[in-house]
Write a protein that holds these residues in place. Structure first.
Motif, PDB file in Angstrom:
ATOM      1  N   GLN A   1      80.759  32.052 -53.114  1.00 40.50           N
ATOM      2  CA  GLN A   1      80.536  32.414 -51.712  1.00 40.50           C
ATOM      3  C   GLN A   1      80.538  31.108 -50.913  1.00 40.50           C
ATOM      4  OE1 GLN A   1      76.864  34.863 -52.448  1.00 40.50           O
ATOM      5  NE2 GLN A   1      77.987  36.364 -51.227  1.00 40.50           N
TER       6      GLN A   1
ATOM      7  N   TYR B   1      83.644  44.262 -47.353  1.00 43.66           N
ATOM      8  CA  TYR B   1      84.584  45.383 -47.415  1.00 43.66           C
ATOM      9  C   TYR B   1      83.863  46.663 -47.027  1.00 43.66           C
ATOM     10  CZ  TYR B   1      87.473  49.101 -49.362  1.00 43.66           C
ATOM     11  OH  TYR B   1      88.204  50.244 -49.514  1.00 43.66           O
TER      12      TYR B   1
ATOM     13  N   ASP C   1      88.565  38.087 -52.997  1.00 45.12           N
ATOM     14  CA  ASP C   1      88.263  36.808 -52.363  1.00 45.12           C
ATOM     15  C   ASP C   1      88.644  36.918 -50.890  1.00 45.12           C
ATOM     16  OD1 ASP C   1      87.499  34.207 -52.012  1.00 45.12           O
ATOM     17  OD2 ASP C   1      89.063  33.323 -53.266  1.00 45.12           O
ATOM     18  N   SER C   2      88.164  35.927 -50.114  1.00 42.65           N
ATOM     19  CA  SER C   2      88.587  35.802 -48.726  1.00 42.65           C
ATOM     20  C   SER C   2      89.160  34.412 -48.475  1.00 42.65           C
ATOM     21  CB  SER C   2      87.409  36.037 -47.787  1.00 42.65           C
ATOM     22  OG  SER C   2      86.407  35.054 -47.957  1.00 42.65           O
TER      23      SER C   2
ATOM     24  N   VAL D   1      89.255  42.826 -45.546  1.00 44.54           N
ATOM     25  CA  VAL D   1      87.952  42.206 -45.766  1.00 44.54           C
ATOM     26  C   VAL D   1      87.544  41.464 -44.494  1.00 44.54           C
ATOM     27  CG1 VAL D   1      86.710  40.476 -47.111  1.00 44.54           C
ATOM     28  CG2 VAL D   1      88.348  41.970 -48.238  1.00 44.54           C
TER      29      VAL D   1
ATOM     30  N   THR E   1      81.715  43.242 -57.718  1.00 40.43           N
ATOM     31  CA  THR E   1      82.269  41.886 -57.797  1.00 40.43           C
ATOM     32  C   THR E   1      81.535  40.942 -56.858  1.00 40.43           C
ATOM     33  OG1 THR E   1      84.432  42.798 -58.381  1.00 40.43           O
ATOM     34  CG2 THR E   1      84.367  40.517 -57.601  1.00 40.43           C
ATOM     35  N   ARG E   2      81.268  41.378 -55.628  1.00 39.10           N
ATOM     36  CA  ARG E   2      80.525  40.536 -54.673  1.00 39.10           C
ATOM     37  C   ARG E   2      79.142  40.193 -55.227  1.00 39.10           C
ATOM     38  NH1 ARG E   2      78.853  42.525 -50.178  1.00 39.10           N
ATOM     39  NH2 ARG E   2      78.757  40.484 -49.171  1.00 39.10           N
ATOM     40  N   TRP E   3      78.454  41.199 -55.780  1.00 37.81           N
ATOM     41  CA  TRP E   3      77.131  40.951 -56.360  1.00 37.81           C
ATOM     42  C   TRP E   3      77.225  39.967 -57.516  1.00 37.81           C
ATOM     43  CZ3 TRP E   3      75.289  41.973 -61.313  1.00 37.81           C
ATOM     44  CH2 TRP E   3      73.908  41.844 -61.491  1.00 37.81           C
TER      45      TRP E   3
ATOM     46  N   ASP F   1      80.035  35.335 -46.495  1.00 32.33           N
ATOM     47  CA  ASP F   1      80.161  36.776 -46.713  1.00 32.33           C
ATOM     48  C   ASP F   1      81.620  37.202 -46.613  1.00 32.33           C
ATOM     49  OD1 ASP F   1      77.610  37.620 -47.256  1.00 32.33           O
ATOM     50  OD2 ASP F   1      77.099  38.076 -45.184  1.00 32.33           O
TER      51      ASP F   1
ATOM     52  N   ASN G   1      82.133  45.879 -54.493  1.00 30.82           N
ATOM     53  CA  ASN G   1      80.732  45.526 -54.271  1.00 30.82           C
ATOM     54  C   ASN G   1      80.084  44.979 -55.536  1.00 30.82           C
ATOM     55  OD1 ASN G   1      80.526  46.111 -51.488  1.00 30.82           O
ATOM     56  ND2 ASN G   1      80.436  48.289 -51.936  1.00 30.82           N
TER      57      ASN G   1
END
Length: 473
Positions: free
Chosen positions: A302, A323, A472-473, A270, A443-445, A320, A441
């Motif tokens: 985020q 991936y 996660d990051s 990521v 999950t990010r949204w 952000d 994607n």
């Protein structure tokens, strides 16, 4: 909203990591060529590999340790991160309580010992990495986040941590931002440091103890060779192919394509991004306060992380987590204009009094993420190879612990570390493509949507929570 001065602030930012853009840096070491032998081969010259080499040699000065890296030591995540060195081994106490309830007290103790040992190593080897035991200030920027801070504080106190809840006026007295509604100051579990200088200092310490280090040496394959393992290597343009026959091997390549196929289902790379400002003037420092120099992070899904450097710049990163399909990793992905513009806009929304400040550097780097958000461990080739991976953005501190675990695993003897469920268990795997990309994607949204809806998690996120999956990051 993009503020009108954002473009001007970014106009002269160098597209390289600030920490690595130094007039004085270690000379590169020659690539490996020809055939070699070693007691222990360490593949990867970031924190995980450097700690492994150093600890192995400290424990047994006669052990012949050879370390190789495809670039230079510390050039990847270890030289690009925010420099937050956390005591947590589990990506935060709450994650640890959820996943390892029977041993979280022991993991917290080990984490505190680990952070103390890092500071002791920095002092022992005179590593000039600007280490500061400042702690971390988590801030709420939306009303719904205040309850989460209170719950985190209660949990931290239950495990003996020194935390203090701050109301709006108190948190703004610490750091002056109109966005802050409350905070939790954790005084004892985070240190700040210069990440590249730490990597370079560990490299020097390892070399001084007799570790052989070859940079610009990419391992292209591993195979059994009698009672040992043989690693084939490719060096730079002028270096002949090489090989190392080693009795034992530690893989410390983290986010990069793994030499061990089984790791591919557990890891995704990521990309995380950061900005660095020019040094603040005395007037600008007065305008924001920040006298205690804590590391800072807001508490959205985020989230942003930010901190002061030794020369009073501000690093501002996060938000952000990108991936790319097929686990793609490439230098071309280290620059992302949309993310830098968003980060700059968020920076000036956080500190409007710094209008006119410019950014000196913009960069990205790749993080090894797994579904449980914290490192996992294992062995292969009948116990001759050990690995640690999946640090998910908290590797500055946890890699030293990971190095201890891999060395214990190679010993073949059960130890207090190898008995831990953290060490014996594995995260749930990510699905193969294209489901992997679609799921990440989505999950990010969903996480962005939750941030915009007072933290309310949709059906997709609630399902992932029930399954113990995450991103996660």
């Amino acid at each position: 909203m993009t503020l009108p001065h954002t473009g001007r602030a970014l106009a002269d930012a160098a597209p390289v990591p600030y920490w690595l853009d130094r007039p004085v840096r270690p000379d590169p070491l020659p690539p490996l060529s020809g055939s070699h032998t070693a007691d222990l081969l360490v593949v990867g010259g970031g924190y995980a590999g450097l700690w492994t080499a150093l600890l192995a040699t400290e424990a047994d000065p006669d052990r012949d340790v050879l370390l190789v890296d495809a670039g230079t030591c510390g050039w990847a995540a270890s030289g690009r991160n925010g420099g937050f060195c956390a005591a947590s081994l589990t990506h935060g106490l709450a994650n640890g309580v959820e996943r390892f309830p029977g041993e979280i007290g022991e993991l917290e103790r080990l984490g505190r010992e680990n952070l103390d040992a890092i500071a002791a190593t920095v002092a022992k080897y005179d590593i000039d990495c600007d280490l500061e035991r400042t702690g971390e200030l988590a801030v709420a920027v939306e009303p719904y986040q205040l309850d989460g801070l209170a719950a985190d504080a209660e949990l931290a106190r239950r495990y003996g941590h020194d935390v203090r809840l701050l109301d709006r006026d108190e948190v703004r007295a610490e750091v002056a931002s109109p966005t802050y509604l409350g905070g939790m100051w954790d005084a004892d579990r985070v240190a700040l440091l210069d990440p590249a200088k730490l990597a370079w200092g560990l490299r020097r310490a390892a070399l001084d103890l007799g570790v052989r280090v070859h940079e610009h040496t990419r391992v292209t394959g591993l195979a059994r060779d009698g009672t040992a393992l043989r690693a084939t290597t490719a060096g730079g343009t002028d270096a002949a192919p090489g090989a190392v026959r080693a009795r034992q091997v530690v893989l410390a390549t983290n986010a990069f394509p793994p030499l061990l196929r089984r790791l591919r289902s557990w890891l995704v790379p990521v990309y995380d991004y950061a900005l660095m400002t020019e040094p603040l003037t005395a007037a600008q420092r007065d305008a924001i306060g920040w006298r205690h120099r804590q590391g800072l992070a807001d508490t959205g899904n985020q989230f942003h992380y930010y901190r002061l450097t030794a020369d009073n710049r501000i690093l501002f990163g996060g938000y952000d987590a990108i991936y790319h399909y097929g686990n793609r990793v490439s230098p071309a992905l280290e620059q992302r204009a949309a993310t830098f513009t968003a980060l700059a806009s968020h920076f000036f929304a956080t500190f409007p009094q710094l209008d006119g400040l410019r950014f000196s550097h913009r960069w990205g780097g790749v993080i090894d993420t797994c579904t449980r958000f914290c490192a996992f461990f294992g062995t292969a080739y009948e116990g001759r190879l050990a690995y640690a991976a999946g640090f998910t953005g908290l590797g500055v501190g946890a890699t030293r612990f990971g190095a201890r675990v891999t060395l214990d695993l190679l010993s073949g003897t059960e130890t207090p570390l190898t008995r831990l469920d953290l060490v014996r268990s594995k995260p749930l795997p990510f699905p193969p493509e294209p489901a992997r990309s679609v799921g990440i994607n989505l999950t990010r949204w969903s996480l962005a949507r939750a941030d915009a809806r007072d933290g309310r998690r949709n059906l997709w996120l609630r399902t992932l929570d029930r399954l113990g999956l995450g991103f996660d990051s």
